[in-house]
Scaffold this motif. Structure first.
Motif, PDB file in Angstrom:
ATOM      1  N   GLN A   1       3.884   2.317  13.425  1.00  0.00           N
ATOM      2  CA  GLN A   1       2.764   2.948  14.121  1.00  0.00           C
ATOM      3  C   GLN A   1       1.479   2.138  13.965  1.00  0.00           C
ATOM      4  O   GLN A   1       0.729   1.942  14.920  1.00  0.00           O
ATOM      5  N   LEU A   2       1.226   1.660  12.752  1.00  0.00           N
ATOM      6  CA  LEU A   2      -0.016   0.925  12.489  1.00  0.00           C
ATOM      7  C   LEU A   2      -0.057  -0.429  13.190  1.00  0.00           C
ATOM      8  O   LEU A   2      -1.121  -0.891  13.612  1.00  0.00           O
ATOM      9  N   LEU A   3       1.100  -1.080  13.297  1.00  0.00           N
ATOM     10  CA  LEU A   3       1.151  -2.413  13.906  1.00  0.00           C
ATOM     11  C   LEU A   3       1.600  -2.385  15.360  1.00  0.00           C
ATOM     12  O   LEU A   3       1.710  -3.437  15.996  1.00  0.00           O
ATOM     13  N   TYR A   4       1.884  -1.166  15.885  1.00  0.00           N
ATOM     14  CA  TYR A   4       2.318  -0.998  17.284  1.00  0.00           C
ATOM     15  C   TYR A   4       3.579  -1.814  17.580  1.00  0.00           C
ATOM     16  O   TYR A   4       3.672  -2.529  18.577  1.00  0.00           O
ATOM     17  N   ILE A   5       4.539  -1.762  16.683  1.00  0.00           N
ATOM     18  CA  ILE A   5       5.825  -2.425  16.888  1.00  0.00           C
ATOM     19  C   ILE A   5       6.928  -1.401  16.637  1.00  0.00           C
ATOM     20  O   ILE A   5       6.685  -0.317  16.103  1.00  0.00           O
ATOM     21  N   SER A   6       8.158  -1.758  17.033  1.00  0.00           N
ATOM     22  CA  SER A   6       9.271  -0.826  16.857  1.00  0.00           C
ATOM     23  C   SER A   6       9.729  -0.809  15.400  1.00  0.00           C
ATOM     24  O   SER A   6       9.500  -1.751  14.634  1.00  0.00           O
ATOM     25  N   ILE A   7      10.416   0.281  15.021  1.00  0.00           N
ATOM     26  CA  ILE A   7      10.946   0.403  13.659  1.00  0.00           C
ATOM     27  C   ILE A   7      11.963  -0.706  13.380  1.00  0.00           C
ATOM     28  O   ILE A   7      12.010  -1.268  12.281  1.00  0.00           O
ATOM     29  N   SER A   8      12.791  -1.023  14.402  1.00  0.00           N
ATOM     30  CA  SER A   8      13.792  -2.090  14.207  1.00  0.00           C
ATOM     31  C   SER A   8      13.115  -3.433  13.946  1.00  0.00           C
ATOM     32  O   SER A   8      13.612  -4.251  13.161  1.00  0.00           O
ATOM     33  N   THR A   9      11.961  -3.667  14.596  1.00  0.00           N
ATOM     34  CA  THR A   9      11.223  -4.911  14.350  1.00  0.00           C
ATOM     35  C   THR A   9      10.670  -4.924  12.929  1.00  0.00           C
ATOM     36  O   THR A   9      10.682  -5.958  12.254  1.00  0.00           O
ATOM     37  N   VAL A  10      10.188  -3.759  12.467  1.00  0.00           N
ATOM     38  CA  VAL A  10       9.717  -3.661  11.082  1.00  0.00           C
ATOM     39  C   VAL A  10      10.851  -3.997  10.122  1.00  0.00           C
ATOM     40  O   VAL A  10      10.682  -4.784   9.179  1.00  0.00           O
ATOM     41  N   LYS A  11      12.023  -3.412  10.365  1.00  0.00           N
ATOM     42  CA  LYS A  11      13.184  -3.679   9.496  1.00  0.00           C
ATOM     43  C   LYS A  11      13.530  -5.164   9.483  1.00  0.00           C
ATOM     44  O   LYS A  11      13.888  -5.716   8.438  1.00  0.00           O
TER      45      LYS A  11
ATOM     46  N   SER B   1       0.815  -1.215   0.000  1.00  0.00           N
ATOM     47  CA  SER B   1       0.000   0.000   0.000  1.00  0.00           C
ATOM     48  C   SER B   1       0.853   1.272   0.000  1.00  0.00           C
ATOM     49  O   SER B   1       0.330   2.382  -0.014  1.00  0.00           O
ATOM     50  N   GLY B   2       2.195   1.105   0.073  1.00  0.00           N
ATOM     51  CA  GLY B   2       3.097   2.239   0.025  1.00  0.00           C
ATOM     52  C   GLY B   2       3.510   2.796   1.368  1.00  0.00           C
ATOM     53  O   GLY B   2       4.138   3.859   1.440  1.00  0.00           O
ATOM     54  N   ALA B   3       3.211   2.081   2.469  1.00  0.00           N
ATOM     55  CA  ALA B   3       3.547   2.571   3.812  1.00  0.00           C
ATOM     56  C   ALA B   3       5.053   2.510   4.049  1.00  0.00           C
ATOM     57  O   ALA B   3       5.730   1.577   3.621  1.00  0.00           O
ATOM     58  N   SER B   4       5.573   3.543   4.744  1.00  0.00           N
ATOM     59  CA  SER B   4       6.984   3.565   5.122  1.00  0.00           C
ATOM     60  C   SER B   4       7.186   2.708   6.368  1.00  0.00           C
ATOM     61  O   SER B   4       6.224   2.275   7.013  1.00  0.00           O
ATOM     62  N   ASN B   5       8.470   2.451   6.716  1.00  0.00           N
ATOM     63  CA  ASN B   5       8.761   1.680   7.932  1.00  0.00           C
ATOM     64  C   ASN B   5       8.154   2.344   9.164  1.00  0.00           C
ATOM     65  O   ASN B   5       7.622   1.672  10.055  1.00  0.00           O
ATOM     66  N   GLU B   6       8.266   3.675   9.239  1.00  0.00           N
ATOM     67  CA  GLU B   6       7.728   4.409  10.386  1.00  0.00           C
ATOM     68  C   GLU B   6       6.213   4.252  10.470  1.00  0.00           C
ATOM     69  O   GLU B   6       5.651   4.023  11.551  1.00  0.00           O
ATOM     70  N   GLU B   7       5.546   4.316   9.324  1.00  0.00           N
ATOM     71  CA  GLU B   7       4.076   4.173   9.304  1.00  0.00           C
ATOM     72  C   GLU B   7       3.662   2.747   9.670  1.00  0.00           C
ATOM     73  O   GLU B   7       2.679   2.543  10.384  1.00  0.00           O
ATOM     74  N   ILE B   8       4.424   1.766   9.194  1.00  0.00           N
ATOM     75  CA  ILE B   8       4.125   0.360   9.534  1.00  0.00           C
ATOM     76  C   ILE B   8       4.273   0.145  11.034  1.00  0.00           C
ATOM     77  O   ILE B   8       3.440  -0.521  11.671  1.00  0.00           O
TER      78      ILE B   8
END
Length: 889
Positions: free
Chosen positions: A847-857, A838-845
Motif C-alpha cells: 500500500q505504501l509503495l503502490y505495488i502489488s503484494i507479489s512484487t513485495v514478496k 519499521s515493522g511493516a507487513s507485506n500488505e502495508e508495504i
C-alpha cells in the motif's frame, strides 16, 4: 422517459480491469493528461494493444482528482442509428443525470428536424450543465453505418468546451471520421505509443509474472512480441508453464498457447475471403511492396486489399520513410505461414518462386537468392551464391552466407568448391579450426591439382585459408601465403587478404615489426581494390599494435579514419565496423572515458552478433566487463566476463578461451581477489623461472603483479627485468611493469629507485593519457604518489609532478562523488528494507509503495538472497553489519 430499447447498463460502465498486477504506463498517462486540454483524443491500434487497460488504469489512477468519466462500449448491434444515440446519451446521463433528458425525449418522439436537431439539443444540455467531464467511446471499428458517422462528426465539430471525447478503434479513426474540423487539435495515440518498452516488458515478465528471466531471455521475449501487450501476456503465461527455454520455438508456442485462437477469433474469422487469401499469401514474404504483392498473389485487387489491411490495423506496419515497404508482426506472420503450409503445401513454393524472379529482375540479388532457396530452386540459388558470396565476405556478412549454404542440400555443397570455401571462412572467423580443416581436406581429396590450377583465383583463396589453419607453424603458414600471392595479381582481393594474413601470422608469433609492415602493405592493397574485409582487419591489427605500444592518440586517429572509410563504402551498418568499435572501446577505456568505452563495446557486440563475426566479439565483452568494474558494478562485471568465457567454449574458438580466462583473472585482481586471479596462474602453470616467449605478454605482466601483491618483491623485480628484455614488449606493458617496479622498490625501502620507475611511467601516461593503468592500481597508487610528491627525489620534474597531482585529485573527487563497489541493493529494495525495519507487513508495504503484494514478496526474496539470510529480522541485522543505509531519501 422510457427508452424504446432495454439498455444493457454494463455497456456504459467503466471497464475497471485495472489491477494491482499491472504496469503503470507513466509516459502514456502523461500524454492522456496533456490531451485533456484538447477536445478530442483518438486511440487506434490492432487487437490486444491495451487500449481498454490503458484508459481504465488511467481513470483509476486519477480517482483522487475526482475525474468525472462516462464510458460507452460499442457492439455490432449498435449500427442502428436510433439505438446508437440512445446508448450515447444514456452513457453520459449515467454519470451526469441532468444531461440527456431533453435529447432522449426528442429521440423517442417523431424526430421532427432529424438527428442533427437532437444532437444540437444534447450539445446545449452539456453546455448548460457546466460540468467538465470525459467521455470514452470504445470499439468504434464495429460501427459501419455512415449515418451514425455523419451524426458523430456533427457532434464533434460542435462539441462544447466542457467535454473531452476519447475514441478507441482497431481501425485508423481518421479514415473513419474524415472531415472533422480542427484536425490539428486532435491527440492521436497509435500502435507505436501503446507498445511496451523493453523496460516495461521486463518489469511485466519478472515483477508481475515472476518469471525471473535473464537479460538474454527478456530480449528474446521482447523480440518475439515486439512490445505487443497481449502477445507479451500470452507468451509470458506460456513461458511460466513451459519454462524459459520454450521461447526458442516460436511455432510451437503459437499453436500450443492462446495465440492461435486469438488470431482466428479476433482477426481472421471476421475478414472477407479475398482479404483472408491476401493475408495468407503475403505473410510468406518477410517484407513486401504493392508491386511485389501483385507479382506473387495474381490478385488484381492487391492495392485495395493492402490499403484495407492497413486501415484495419491487421498487425501490418510500414518501415521505410517512403511508406512503400511493409511487414507483419512476427507472431502474426508465423501463424499465417503455418496456415498457408497446412492448407496449400505447394503455395509457399509458388509464392517464393515468383518473389525470387521479381527480386532478381529488380536487381535485389540477396533477396532473390533467399527466395529461390525457400522455393527449393537450388541451381538458381547456387548461381547467385557463387556470384555474391565473395563480395559479402569482403564486407563481413557471414551470417547471410551461412544461412544460404545451410539451406542447400549437402550434395550440392560437397560438389562445389566455392560453397566449401565459404564454409571455411565462416569457421575461421569463429576460430573453429577443426571445422575449417574438415572442408579444406574435402577440397584436397575431391579435386586434383589440375582442377584447382584451372581456377587460380580459387586456388589462391584456398591456400590463404589453409595458411590460417597452419598459423601455429610460422614458416609453413608464410610460405603458403606467399604461394597464394604468386597466383593472383595485386588487383585481386585475395592478394590483399594474403598480405593481411601474413601480418596476422607474424603478430601471433610476436614478431611485431614484421606484422606492422605487412599490415601497412595489406591496407594499401585493400584500399586500392576496395577489399573492405582485409582493410578493416588491417586497420584493426595496426590499431591494436598502436594501443599496445601506448600510442593512443595515433590509434584513435587511425580508427576514426577507418570508421569514416568503411561507412562511406559499406554504409553505417557494415558489420566490419565492429572491428573498429572494438579498438576504440579499448582506447577510451585506457583513457578512462568509461561511458564511451562501454558504448563502443556494446555497438561492436551488436555488429558482430548480427553478422556472424566472432573472432573479436569476446574482446568486446572484456572491455564491457572492465567498464562495469570501473563503475563499481562488480557483480555485473563478473556476469559479463563469465558470458564471454561460456561463448568462447560454446563457439570452440581457438586461442580465445585462454585469453578470456586471463581477462577474468585480471578483473579479479583489479577487485583485490588475489586467490581467484592465481587460479589462472596455476591452471597454465606459469612460473617466474619459465623461458619467456614473444607472445602472451599479458600473462607475464599478470604474474608480475601477483608476485608484488604476494609481497615477493625481489622475485618480482627479477621477473619484471626479464620481461622487459623481450624486444616485442610495447609501451603499455612497459608502463604497467614500471608501476609495479616502483611499488616493489618502495616496499624494499629504495625510494630513489622507486621514483625513477614512477617518473618514467608518469611521463609516458601523461603524454598519451592512459590514466586507467594508475586507477586500476588504486589500493597502492594513492600512497605511492603521495610519497612521490612529499619526499625529496632527484628524478622527478614538473611534468611528472603535475600529472601525479592530477591523478591524486581524481582519486579525491571520485571518493567524494561515488561509492566504491557495486550497490548490492536496488533503490526499491532499499525502500522495502526500510519498511521491513519499521515493522511493516507485506500488505502495508504494498500500500505504501503502490505495488502489488507479489512484487513485495519478490523484493523480499531478493533481499534474502543478496544478504544471504532467511528471515526479515536477519535481513535488517545483516544490512546494518554491511553498512547498508536503508533510509528512504
Amino acid at each position: 422517459m422510457n427508452n424504446p430499447i432495454e439498455l444493457l447498463e454494463t455497456k456504459y460502465c467503466i471497464n475497471h480491469i485495472y489491477r494491482q498486477r499491472a504496469i503503470a504506463r507513466e509516459k502514456l498517462f502523461g500524454i492522456l493528461d496533456d490531451s485533456m486540454s484538447s477536445k478530442l483524443t483518438f486511440i487506434s491500434a490492432p487487437a490486444g494493444f491495451g487500449k481498454t487497460t490503458l484508459l481504465s488504469s488511467w481513470i483509476t489512477m486519477h480517482k483522487k482528482r475526482s475525474l468525472t468519466a462516462s464510458w460507452l462500449t460499442l457492439e455490432a448491434d449498435d449500427n442502428e442509428e436510433n439505438r446508437f444515440w440512445i446508448y450515447f446519451i444514456s452513457a453520459i446521463k449515467s454519470t451526469i443525470p441532468e444531461i440527456g433528458e431533453k435529447s432522449l425525449n426528442l429521440l423517442s418522439a417523431s424526430r421532427i428536424g432529424g438527428i442533427e436537431t437532437m444532437i444540437t439539443v444534447l450539445i446545449n444540455e452539456i453546455l448548460e450543465s457546466r460540468k467538465n467531464f470525459l467521455f470514452i467511446i470504445e470499439d468504434l471499428h464495429v460501427i459501419k453505418n455512415r449515418l451514425i458517422f455523419n451524426g458523430l462528426k456533427f457532434f464533434i465539430n460542435h462539441m462544447p468546451y466542457n467535454i473531452h471525447l476519447i475514441l478507441t478503434s482497431r481501425l485508423h479513426i481518421t479514415s473513419q471520421l474524415s472531415g472533422i474540423v480542427h484536425q490539428n487539435s486532435i491527440i492521436e495515440i497509435g500502435e507505436n505509443e501503446l507498445k511496451f518498452s523493453k523496460k516495461e516488458a521486463a518489469a511485466y515478465a519478472n515483477e508481475i509474472m515472476e518469471l525471473k528471466l535473464t537479460y538474454d531471455q527478456l530480449t528474446r521475449l521482447y523480440e518475439l512480441t515486439e512490445g505487443w501487450p497481449v502477445g507479451l501476456q500470452i507468451a509470458a503465461l506460456y513461458c511460466k508453464h513451459k519454462g524459459p527455454e520454450s521461447l526458442s520455438d516460436i511455432e510451437t508456442m503459437i499453436f500450443q498457447s492462446n495465440f492461435a485462437a486469438y488470431f482466428m477469433e479476433d482477426i481472421l474469422n471476421s475478414q472477407s475471403p479475398a482479404l483472408y487469401e491476401f493475408l495468407i499469401k503475403t505473410s510468406l514474404l518477410d517484407v513486401f511492396s504493392l508491386e511485389l504483392c501483385q507479382a506473387v498473389t495474381n490478385m488484381e485487387s492487391s492495392g485495395d486489399l493492402l490499403r484495407q489491411a492497413l486501415e484495419m490495423n491487421l498487425f501490418l506496419s510500414c518501415f521505410d520513410q517512403k511508406e512503400e515497404w511493409y511487414r507483419y508482426h512476427s507472431l502474426f506472420a508465423t501463424f499465417l505461414r503455418k496456415k498457408a503450409y497446412e492448407n496449400e503445401p505447394e503455395l509457399a513454393k509458388d509464392i517464393y518462386g515468383k518473389a525470387a524472379q521479381w527480386y532478381e529482375l529488380k536487381g535485389y540479388t540477396q533477396e532473390a537468392c533467399t527466395c529461390y532457396l525457400k522455393a527449393q530452386c537450388y541451381e538458381k540459388a547456387i548461381y547467385l551464391i557463387e556470384q555474391n558470396s565473395s563480395p559479402l565476405i569482403y564486407q563481413g556478412h557471414f551470417t547471410v552466407i551461412e544461412k544460404w549454404i545451410e539451406s542447400v542440400p549437402a550434395q550440392y555443397v560437397f560438389g562445389n568448391i566455392r560453397l566449401m570455401l565459404d564454409y571455411v571462412w565462416i569457421y575461421l572467423t569463429r576460430h573453429k579450426i577443426s571445422d575449417a580443416s574438415y572442408y579444406i581436406e574435402l577440397i584436397e581429396n575431391k579435386y586434383e591439382e589440375e582442377a584447382l590450377n584451372k581456377q587460380l583465383d580459387m586456388k589462391g583463396e584456398y591456400l590463404i585459408a589453409k595458411a590460417f589453419i597452419k598459423m601455429n607453424h610460422l614458416e609453413e603458414s608464410i610460405q603458403l601465403l606467399k604461394s597464394a600471392m604468386e597466383l593472383v595479381d595485386q588487383f585481386n582481393p585475395n592478394y590483399a587478404a594474403a598480405l593481411m594474413s601474413i601480418a596476422t601470422t607474424y603478430i601471433v608469433h610476436g614478431d611485431n615489426w614484421e606484422a606492422e609492415q605487412y599490415y601497412l602493405k595489406a591496407l594499401t592493397a585493400s584500399l586500392k581494390i576496395g577489399n573492405l574485409y582485409s582493410a578493416a582487419y588491417s586497420w584493426g591489427g595496426l590499431g591494436m599494435m598502436l594501443t599496445c605500444q601506448g600510442r593512443l592518440k595515433e590509434g584513435e586517429i587511425l580508427y576514426q579514419e577507418a570508421e569514416k572509410y568503411l561507412k562511406e563504402k559499406g554504409g553505417n551498418s557494415i558489420p566490419l565496423l565492429g572491428i573498429i568499435y572494438s579498438g576504440l572501446s579499448e582506447i577510451f577505456y585506457l583513457k578512462n572515458d568509461i561511458e564511451l568505452a562501454a558504448d563502443y563495446s556494446d555497438k561492436a557486440i551488436q555488429m558482430f552478433e548480427q553478422s556472424g563475426i566472432f573472432d573479436i566479439k569476446n574482446n568486446c565483452y572484456v572491455i564491457k566487463a572492465r567498464s562495469l568494474l570501473a563503475k563499481g558494478k562488480d557483480h555485473r562485471a563478473i556476469e559479463v566476463i563469465n558470458k564471454a568465457l561460456i561463448l568462447s567454449e560454446k563457439e570452440n574458438t581457438y586461442g580465445f578461451k585462454r585469453h578470456i580466462e586471463y581477462c577474468r583473472a585480471r578483473i579479479f585482481l583489479d577487485m583485490g581477489d588475489i586467490e581467484k586471479a592465481e587460479e589462472f596462474i596455476e591452471q597454465y602453470q606459469l612460473s617466474p623461472t619459465d623461458n619467456l616467449q614473444k607472445y602472451n605478454l599479458h600473462d607475464y605482466v599478470l604474474l608480475a603483479e601477483i608476485l608484488v601483491k604476494r609481497e615477493e618483491y625481489e622475485n618480482a623485480l627479477l621477473y619484471i627485468d626479464k620481461i622487459l628484455k623481450l624486444d616485442s614488449i610495447g609501451g603499455l606493458y612497459e608502463t604497467q611493469l614500471e608501476i609495479l617496479k616502483s611499488d616493489a622498490w618502495l616496499r624494499l625501502s629504495k625510494p630513489e629507485s622507486a621514483f625513477t620507475e614512477l617518473h618514467k611511467a608518469l611521463i609516458k601516461c601523461r603524454n598519451e593519457n592512459y590514466l586507467r593503468l594508475f586507477i586500476n592500481y588504486e589500493t597502492r597508487m594513492k600512497s605511492i604518489l603521495t610519497e612521490f610528491l612529499t619526499k625529496e627525489n632527484t628524478v622527478s620534474d614538473n611534468r611528472s609532478i603535475m600529472y601525479a597531482k592530477d591523478i591524486l585529485n581524481y582519486f579525491k573527487n571520485t571518493s567524494k562523488n561515488t561509492v566504491k563497489g557495486d550497490p548490492l541493493l536496488t533503490k526499491r529494495e532499499l525502500e522495502v528494507l526500510k519498511l521491513i525495519s519499521s515493522g511493516a507487513s507485506n500488505e502495508e508495504i504494498a500500500q505504501l509503495l503502490y505495488i502489488s503484494i507479489s512484487t513485495v514478496k519478490s523484493h523480499v526474496l531478493n533481499l534474502f538472497t543478496k544478504l544471504e539470510v532467511n528471515s526479515r529480522s536477519k535481513a535488517v541485522i545483516e544490512a546494518e553489519k554491511r553498512g547498508i543505509n536503508h533510509t528512504i531519501y
